[in-house]
Design a protein around this motif. Sequence first.
Motif, mmCIF file in Angstrom:
data_model
loop_
_atom_site.group_PDB
_atom_site.id
_atom_site.type_symbol
_atom_site.label_atom_id
_atom_site.label_comp_id
_atom_site.label_asym_id
_atom_site.label_seq_id
_atom_site.Cartn_x
_atom_site.Cartn_y
_atom_site.Cartn_z
ATOM 1 N N LEU A 97 9.636 -4.015 -4.404
ATOM 2 C CA LEU A 97 8.441 -4.772 -4.036
ATOM 3 C C LEU A 97 8.083 -4.434 -2.600
ATOM 4 C CD1 LEU A 97 6.352 -7.009 -4.814
ATOM 5 C CD2 LEU A 97 7.937 -8.642 -3.754
ATOM 6 N N LYS A 98 6.836 -3.995 -2.407
ATOM 7 C CA LYS A 98 6.347 -3.703 -1.062
ATOM 8 C C LYS A 98 5.515 -4.884 -0.575
ATOM 9 C CE LYS A 98 4.981 0.436 -0.062
ATOM 10 N NZ LYS A 98 4.224 1.721 -0.012
ATOM 11 N N LEU A 99 5.909 -5.417 0.574
ATOM 12 C CA LEU A 99 5.176 -6.504 1.228
ATOM 13 C C LEU A 99 4.821 -6.038 2.633
ATOM 14 C CD1 LEU A 99 7.419 -9.535 0.157
ATOM 15 C CD2 LEU A 99 5.158 -8.961 -0.743
ATOM 16 N N GLY A 100 3.719 -5.314 2.746
ATOM 17 C CA GLY A 100 3.409 -4.695 4.024
ATOM 18 C C GLY A 100 4.476 -3.685 4.374
ATOM 19 N N ASP A 101 5.136 -3.890 5.505
ATOM 20 C CA ASP A 101 6.199 -2.975 5.933
ATOM 21 C C ASP A 101 7.565 -3.375 5.401
ATOM 22 O OD1 ASP A 101 4.366 -1.469 7.383
ATOM 23 O OD2 ASP A 101 4.621 -2.707 9.186
ATOM 24 N N ALA B 259 9.846 4.156 -2.893
ATOM 25 C CA ALA B 259 9.362 3.175 -1.922
ATOM 26 C C ALA B 259 10.403 2.863 -0.851
ATOM 27 C CB ALA B 259 8.924 1.892 -2.620
ATOM 28 N N GLY B 260 11.242 3.843 -0.551
ATOM 29 C CA GLY B 260 12.208 3.680 0.518
ATOM 30 C C GLY B 260 13.541 3.098 0.103
ATOM 31 N N ASN B 261 13.765 2.899 -1.175
ATOM 32 C CA ASN B 261 15.055 2.369 -1.628
ATOM 33 C C ASN B 261 16.111 3.461 -1.488
ATOM 34 O OD1 ASN B 261 17.285 1.301 -2.929
ATOM 35 N ND2 ASN B 261 16.092 0.379 -4.575
ATOM 36 N N PRO B 262 17.100 3.286 -0.615
ATOM 37 C CA PRO B 262 18.096 4.344 -0.413
ATOM 38 C C PRO B 262 18.962 4.598 -1.632
ATOM 39 C CG PRO B 262 18.767 2.329 0.695
ATOM 40 C CD PRO B 262 17.363 2.095 0.216
ATOM 41 N N ALA B 263 19.025 3.617 -2.564
ATOM 42 C CA ALA B 263 19.821 3.787 -3.776
ATOM 43 C C ALA B 263 19.083 4.585 -4.845
ATOM 44 C CB ALA B 263 20.224 2.421 -4.339
ATOM 45 N N LEU B 264 17.824 4.967 -4.573
ATOM 46 C CA LEU B 264 17.008 5.747 -5.518
ATOM 47 C C LEU B 264 16.819 4.990 -6.845
ATOM 48 C CD1 LEU B 264 18.662 9.268 -4.972
ATOM 49 C CD2 LEU B 264 16.861 8.171 -3.624
ATOM 50 N N LYS B 265 16.571 3.681 -6.726
ATOM 51 C CA LYS B 265 16.438 2.849 -7.907
ATOM 52 C C LYS B 265 15.131 2.053 -7.846
ATOM 53 C CE LYS B 265 20.045 0.688 -9.504
ATOM 54 N NZ LYS B 265 21.221 -0.207 -9.622
ATOM 55 N N LEU B 266 14.711 1.613 -9.012
ATOM 56 C CA LEU B 266 13.501 0.811 -9.168
ATOM 57 C C LEU B 266 13.861 -0.465 -9.920
ATOM 58 C CD1 LEU B 266 11.198 3.731 -10.344
ATOM 59 C CD2 LEU B 266 11.234 2.702 -8.055
ATOM 60 N N ARG C 231 -5.832 -7.422 1.074
ATOM 61 C CA ARG C 231 -6.767 -8.417 0.552
ATOM 62 C C ARG C 231 -6.955 -9.479 1.617
ATOM 63 N NH1 ARG C 231 -4.069 -10.374 -3.816
ATOM 64 N NH2 ARG C 231 -4.804 -8.636 -5.090
ATOM 65 N N GLY C 232 -8.195 -9.618 2.111
ATOM 66 C CA GLY C 232 -8.451 -10.574 3.176
ATOM 67 C C GLY C 232 -7.670 -10.270 4.435
ATOM 68 N N GLY C 233 -7.449 -8.989 4.691
ATOM 69 C CA GLY C 233 -6.703 -8.587 5.876
ATOM 70 C C GLY C 233 -5.202 -8.665 5.731
ATOM 71 N N MET C 234 -4.714 -9.177 4.587
ATOM 72 C CA MET C 234 -3.274 -9.294 4.347
ATOM 73 C C MET C 234 -2.845 -8.245 3.329
ATOM 74 S SD MET C 234 -2.313 -11.728 6.299
ATOM 75 C CE MET C 234 -0.673 -12.116 5.638
ATOM 76 N N PRO C 235 -1.634 -7.699 3.473
ATOM 77 C CA PRO C 235 -1.174 -6.704 2.506
ATOM 78 C C PRO C 235 -0.992 -7.321 1.124
ATOM 79 C CG PRO C 235 0.615 -7.343 3.977
ATOM 80 C CD PRO C 235 -0.637 -7.954 4.538
ATOM 81 N N VAL C 236 -1.441 -6.612 0.108
ATOM 82 C CA VAL C 236 -1.280 -7.059 -1.272
ATOM 83 C C VAL C 236 0.116 -6.664 -1.747
ATOM 84 C CG1 VAL C 236 -2.136 -6.845 -3.636
ATOM 85 C CG2 VAL C 236 -3.740 -6.795 -1.718
ATOM 86 N N PRO C 237 0.885 -7.590 -2.314
ATOM 87 C CA PRO C 237 2.193 -7.209 -2.855
ATOM 88 C C PRO C 237 2.048 -6.089 -3.864
ATOM 89 C CG PRO C 237 1.934 -9.598 -2.863
ATOM 90 C CD PRO C 237 0.592 -9.028 -2.533
ATOM 91 N N CYS C 238 2.908 -5.122 -3.774
ATOM 92 C CA CYS C 238 2.840 -3.966 -4.663
ATOM 93 C C CYS C 238 4.196 -3.755 -5.327
ATOM 94 C CB CYS C 238 2.438 -2.714 -3.889
ATOM 95 S SG CYS C 238 2.313 -1.227 -4.919
#
Length: 221
Positions: A66-70, A56-63, A8-15
């Motif tokens: 939050l993704k903030l870009g990288d 989303a890359g969580n090594p503990a396989l848990k939810l 959004r506006g060139g910035m990553p949207v928190p997901c």
Amino acid sequence: MSVEHGTRGGMPVPCIVGRSSSHFTRLVRVFAEELGVACEFAPVYDLSSLNPSDYAGNPALKLPVLKLGDVRVFGAENICRTLAESAPERRRVVWPEDLRDLPARNAQELVWHAMQAQVQLAFGTQVAKLPADSIYFAKSAAGMRNALEWLDERLPPIIDAMPPRDISLLEASLFCLIEHLAFRATVPLLPYGHLTALARAFGERASAQRTPYMFDTPPGG
């Protein structure tokens, strides 16, 4: 199944990566709504996966995650704090360290315990189809009922003693827990009048009404 997000506006949207049926995920989504932080939501459909990329890359396989870009933020409380730091306007948030008396601190600990026990019971007996009479699940259920009884007996003075606030982690997490117990129908809630009253009152907030529990359905599923 990797999860992508937009800009959004060139910035990553928190997901927020999680499940609409998860109380930990709902807690994060409630905080995002309360704090005015616009987030995308990416549901995870297969909890049997052993691949961290599906979480989303969580090594503990848990939810949730939050993704903030990288950048990745793991865990509900950790995410709530991150959202508060990025809120467009300052909100009065009561965190666990702001609870000055021991009963209130114990209350938050027991809420976390009951939420985790609910995960064990729901995943173990309803998702994995393991026998509910196992001592592992029997002890989890008994501990949850004991925690709910303790919370119900002591809740009114704990809430009354809390400092002025727009939202507290204790009340929000307790709301998510109580509604989830009804959603997953794990234990009867009739004996816990104070807890259900808090859930009804909190449930009138727009943040609660915008984040109802539901089961995520894969596209084309």
